[in-house]
Design an enzyme around this catalytic site. Structure first.
Site, PDB file in Angstrom:
ATOM      1  N   HIS A 134       0.825  -1.207   0.000  1.00  0.00           N
ATOM      2  CA  HIS A 134       0.000   0.000   0.000  1.00  0.00           C
ATOM      3  C   HIS A 134       0.867   1.268   0.000  1.00  0.00           C
ATOM      4  CE1 HIS A 134      -2.101   3.159   2.448  1.00  0.00           C
ATOM      5  NE2 HIS A 134      -3.006   2.976   1.514  1.00  0.00           N
ATOM      6  N   GLU A 158       2.193   1.818  -3.392  1.00  0.00           N
ATOM      7  CA  GLU A 158       1.137   2.396  -4.245  1.00  0.00           C
ATOM      8  C   GLU A 158       1.099   3.921  -4.077  1.00  0.00           C
ATOM      9  OE1 GLU A 158      -2.769   3.949  -3.376  1.00  0.00           O
ATOM     10  OE2 GLU A 158      -3.055   1.832  -2.848  1.00  0.00           O
ATOM     11  N   HIS A 159       1.115   4.404  -2.827  1.00  0.00           N
ATOM     12  CA  HIS A 159       1.129   5.860  -2.599  1.00  0.00           C
ATOM     13  C   HIS A 159       2.340   6.503  -3.279  1.00  0.00           C
ATOM     14  CE1 HIS A 159      -1.688   7.256   0.757  1.00  0.00           C
ATOM     15  NE2 HIS A 159      -2.113   6.060   0.436  1.00  0.00           N
ATOM     16  N   GLU A 181      -4.177   8.253   7.443  1.00  0.00           N
ATOM     17  CA  GLU A 181      -5.099   7.307   6.799  1.00  0.00           C
ATOM     18  C   GLU A 181      -5.405   6.148   7.758  1.00  0.00           C
ATOM     19  OE1 GLU A 181      -3.658   5.711   3.092  1.00  0.00           O
ATOM     20  OE2 GLU A 181      -5.588   4.790   2.573  1.00  0.00           O
TER      21      GLU A 181
END
Lengths: 425, 431
Positions: free
Chosen positions: B67, B70-71, B142
């Site tokens: 993840h 991905e960012h 987040e």
């Protein structure tokens, strides 16, 4: 882009709008019922769609009703209530498979219309009122739904801000109803209200799919025979002048602080400056290239979400971000500074181009779903504006930086609402 | 370029495998304004133990790295790729799941430029210590946002209960502590290992000319050099049939308690149409037992035990599968017992009738047709099916041939008492 325009038919108690298209594998019928937002009605309006879906003369229980839908290849029936400025809109949707994709089926569309007609005109009744059992279940479910807003902290924070900021204005009312108003509703009082709604609400019906417009309109007229009614006069709620910014700080046992800042503007959907306001919101906080995202998130790493939302039916603008409590002052300061940047005309060509490109993209994409097309149409119908997508796009292209900064100057910060955790150790 | 017609669905899919191994698919959608493109790697949060590209030993990487990667893909030396997409009128995004990382955009103009931007940015990593550190603050927020979300907490709480060893139990974003260990070197290692074109899929759906678009992809890919394609060695711990924890309760600042019951199922050994049948049968079983027209729903709803948040979900992915059932309730204990009882009785075929089977099947067929209105659904699900060796366009024809025995057989095999667990969200006591 080729624009799909609707064909409209004025019938005695409603207007019917048909969009002929072969894009979809399903056909959709949407009924919208509009009335003023009122404290003593809103909870009944929130409850009514759920009671109507709990049984009809032909399918006298929720289970029987759901079975009819399942048998109809999982026809999708959906009802909800939403605020639209100072109005409350009930939306009933049925979406059914187009039989040409199935083996040996026919008339699914007609059957779907019959279901919509059953729900709206032939609810299951006992002694000339809704059934006590249904009332008990659906009142309980509604209470649960209202209570659970508290559990979604981002949503709760937005709702509280609106409630505080618009005290005394019906816009402060939550579309989902008021908890204390649920209990007093009875099977008889709701049934009386249902009859009134059916007789008085402003009604628009949309049909989208692989149909012939005149044919579909005729079918609507026979299945959904709404009676003639008077037009509802729109109330004008002028936003009051804000003397000074109110700050409200609430604490709960949570991890992340939810900062929501409410602003007022006199510009709404029906105004000629609306598209400039839309571009303003895009430059300021609507996208990942916007000033709020770039400065609060990308530059300072203060938040995961940092954005602005504009409710054009009211002229309500909200800035929001999820932050650590200790960064409250810094974040509020950056947000205010960025608003001043736009007011002072510090807008780059790139920001203008990116915003316009994405707004146009959003509009064109909205025409790819039945629901999106209906929302655009309905906004124009309900606001009495002629702004079809093609014209709307031309208006966006024509917006200048000066116009953006001029509409930004109408934006006044009114209330800061911060929901945070208990003091950090 | 190979063309396949799916007559019943009235759709055509074009496919070509590029020389570097990338699978590219195009589904033309006439009448739509929007083109939606996804570029997906067969790599997600569970892939945390593998032999890195060019090495021989297994490496275990920090939780949440897929993840995080991905960012970080969006940031380049000359700025943020979001900016470029915005200028080209495209709305870009990305997501990471247990088994996939997808990069995507939707646009109504500049489709060729945007497709090239998508291919180019995902195939040109740029990580520095400084940008990695900056991202820790953003992802930290987040994670904290999800920490306050009771639906997410009950979902992951239950998966943690079900799995003893398998990395599906790890939150996709990791934790504030685990992402602190992420470095640019780790990111490059994961990137080099899992972002080889042979491990990826491109899906284009919209009003496009397939010849033109495929030649654009071909040209773009042939201009770049990659190592020889080889399959990545990933390692997963053995997972027992028994659930790791029978129960847990999480206390949060909420008004309404939540109850979810989970059933861990053995990972599927089937492939192709048989595997598709198994997945569809699991969905049908849950619909028959817990759908809105099931007796269970009517009884529980009329008693006030459930409300319309009640639902169910089946997840079947590479190496794991589980079912979840539940929703908001004032009596979580009672609801959990009732859900378990309903599942255990179904093991003996109870409540699975011809009538309920046919109804559930019809509903599922209609839902599939409706889903094909959505370019997003087609692209994302087609890719998921393809990575799992299945074909999305077979779902309706296969559903039409399925029989009640498929569901009864699955219930008998998959429902095991030892594989259950439950998770509750309960209101915090106010001090």
């Amino acid at each position: 882009m080729e624009e799909t325009r609707e064909q409209s038919f004025n019938q005695s108690g409603c207007n019917v709008h048909v969009i002929e298209t072969e894009k979809y594998k399903t056909n959709t019928v949407i009924v919208k019922m509009r009335a003023p937002l009122e404290q003593d009605k809103i909870t009944m309006r929130a409850l009514l769609p759920h009671v109507l879906q709990s049984g009809t003369e032909n399918a006298p229980s929720a289970t029987a009703f759901r079975s009819v839908l399942d048998e109809l290849y999982g026809a999708h029936f959906f009802a909800d209530s939403a605020k639209r400025g100072n109005e409350h809109v009930l939306t009933f949707t049925i979406d059914v498979a187009n039989e040409k994709f199935l083996h040996g089926e026919s008339n699914l569309f007609d059957q779907a219309l019959t279901i919509m007609s059953d729900v709206l005109f032939r609810p299951y009744l006992q002694e000339s009122a809704f059934s006590e059992q249904t009332m008990k279940q659906e009142k309980r479910s509604l209470q649960q739904r209202i209570r659970s807003i508290y559990d979604d902290k981002t949503r709760y924070a937005s709702m509280k801000l609106v409630e505080e900021m618009y005290k005394g204005d019906s816009y402060a009312l939550p579309a989902g109803g008021l908890l204390k108003e649920v209990e007093p509703i009875t099977a008889v009082s709701l049934y009386d209200y249902y009859k009134k709604t059916l007789a008085e609400d402003m009604i628009d019906i949309f049909v989208i799919g692989n149909v012939k417009a005149a044919d579909a309109a005729a079918k609507i007229e026979s299945h959904l025979p709404f009676k003639k009614r008077k037009a509802i006069l729109k109330e004008n709620h002028h936003s009051h002048k804000t003397e000074e910014v109110r700050v409200i700080h609430e604490t709960q046992d949570i991890n992340q602080g939810k900062l929501n800042i409410g602003c007022r503007t006199s510009i709404t959907y029906a105004d000629p400056q609306f598209t400039a306001m839309q571009v303003f919101n895009g430059v300021f906080g609507g996208f990942a290239h916007s000033k709020l995202f770039m400065n609060v998130r990308e530059k300072e790493s203060l938040a995961y979400y940092a954005a602005s939302r504009f409710d054009s039916h009211k002229g309500f603008l909200m800035m929001l971000a999820g932050i650590d409590q200790k960064n409250y002052d810094k974040t509020v300061q950056i947000m205010n500074e960025q608003l001043d940047e736009v007011k002072n005309g510090h807008i780059s060509d790139l920001e203008m181009d990116q915003t316009k490109a994405l707004l146009k993209n959003q509009l064109q994409e909205s025409a790819d779903t039945a629901r999106g097309m209906v929302e655009v149409l309905y906004n124009n119908i309900a606001a009495g504006v002629d702004r079809p997508i093609g014209k709307w796009i031309e208006e966006i292209d024509a917006v200048t930086k000066e116009e953006v900064s001029a509409v930004a100057k109408t934006v006044v910060v009114d209330t800061v609402y911060f929901l945070s955790g208990k003091e950090e150790a | 370029m190979k063309k396949t017609n799916f007559d019943q669905m009235n759709e055509t899919v074009y496919h070509e495998q590029m020389e570097n191994g990338l699978n590219a698919y195009i589904l033309p959608k006439a009448g739509f304004n929007k083109t939606y493109v996804t570029f997906t790697t067969n790599y997600g949060s569970i892939d945390n133990d593998f032999i890195p590209e060019g090495e021989t030993d297994f490496l275990h990487v920090p939780d949440g790295i897929a993840h995080f990667l991905e960012h970080k893909m969006f940031e380049k030396e000359d700025g943020d790729v979001f900016q470029k997409f915005s200028s080209q009128g495209a709305s870009a995004n990305a997501f990471t799941s247990f088994t996939r990382t997808a990069y995507l955009f939707s646009a109504t103009s500049n489709i060729k430029e945007n497709t090239e931007t998508l291919l180019d940015f995902v195939q040109a990593p740029y990580f520095t210590e400084q940008t990695v550190e900056k991202e820790k603050g953003i992802i930290g927020q987040e994670i904290r946002m999800y920490d306050d979300n009771p639906d997410w907490r009950v979902y992951f709480g239950l998966i943690e209960n079900l799995y003893k060893h398998h990395p599906v139990k790890i939150d996709i974003a990791g934790t504030v502590e685990s992402i602190a260990d992420i470095t640019k070197d780790y990111l490059y290692t994961c990137y080099e290992t899992f972002y080889h074109p042979a491990n990826m899929s491109l899906f284009i759906v919209g009003p496009v000319d397939p010849d033109e678009m495929m030649s654009l992809v071909r040209q773009n890919q042939s201009g770049k050099t990659f190592a020889e394609p080889k399959s990545v060695e990933r390692r997963f711990p053995n997972e027992p049939a028994q659930s790791a924890e029978k129960h847990r309760a999480i206390h949060m600042s909420v008004n309404t308690p939540k109850c979810e019951v989970g059933l861990k199922m053995p990972a599927s050994l089937k492939t192709g149409t048989e595997k598709l049948k198994e997945e569809l049968a699991a969905g049908l079983l849950l619909e028959i037992l817990f759908g809105k027209s099931a007796a269970f729903y009517e009884k529980s709803y009329s008693e006030g035990l459930i409300d319309d948040t009640f639902g169910f979900d089946y997840t079947g992915e590479r190496g794991f599968s589980f079912a979840l059932v539940g929703g908001d309730t004032d009596e979580p204990e009672k609801l959990a017992e009732r859900i378990k009882a309903q599942l255990l009785e179904a093991k003996d075929g109870k409540n699975i009738t011809d009538e309920s089977f046919n109804r559930a099947r019809k509903k599922k067929i209609g839902a599939q047709l409706r889903a094909f209105n959505s370019p997003e659904y087609i692209a994302n699900q087609f890719t998921r099916y393809q990575f799992n060796g299945l074909n999305l366009f077979e779902t309706v024809p296969v559903l039409e041939t399925m029989a009640i025995e498929d569901v009864i057989g699955l219930a008998e095999k998959m429902i095991q008492e030892e594989s259950f667990s439950s998770c509750f969200i309960l209101p915090k006591e106010t001090a």
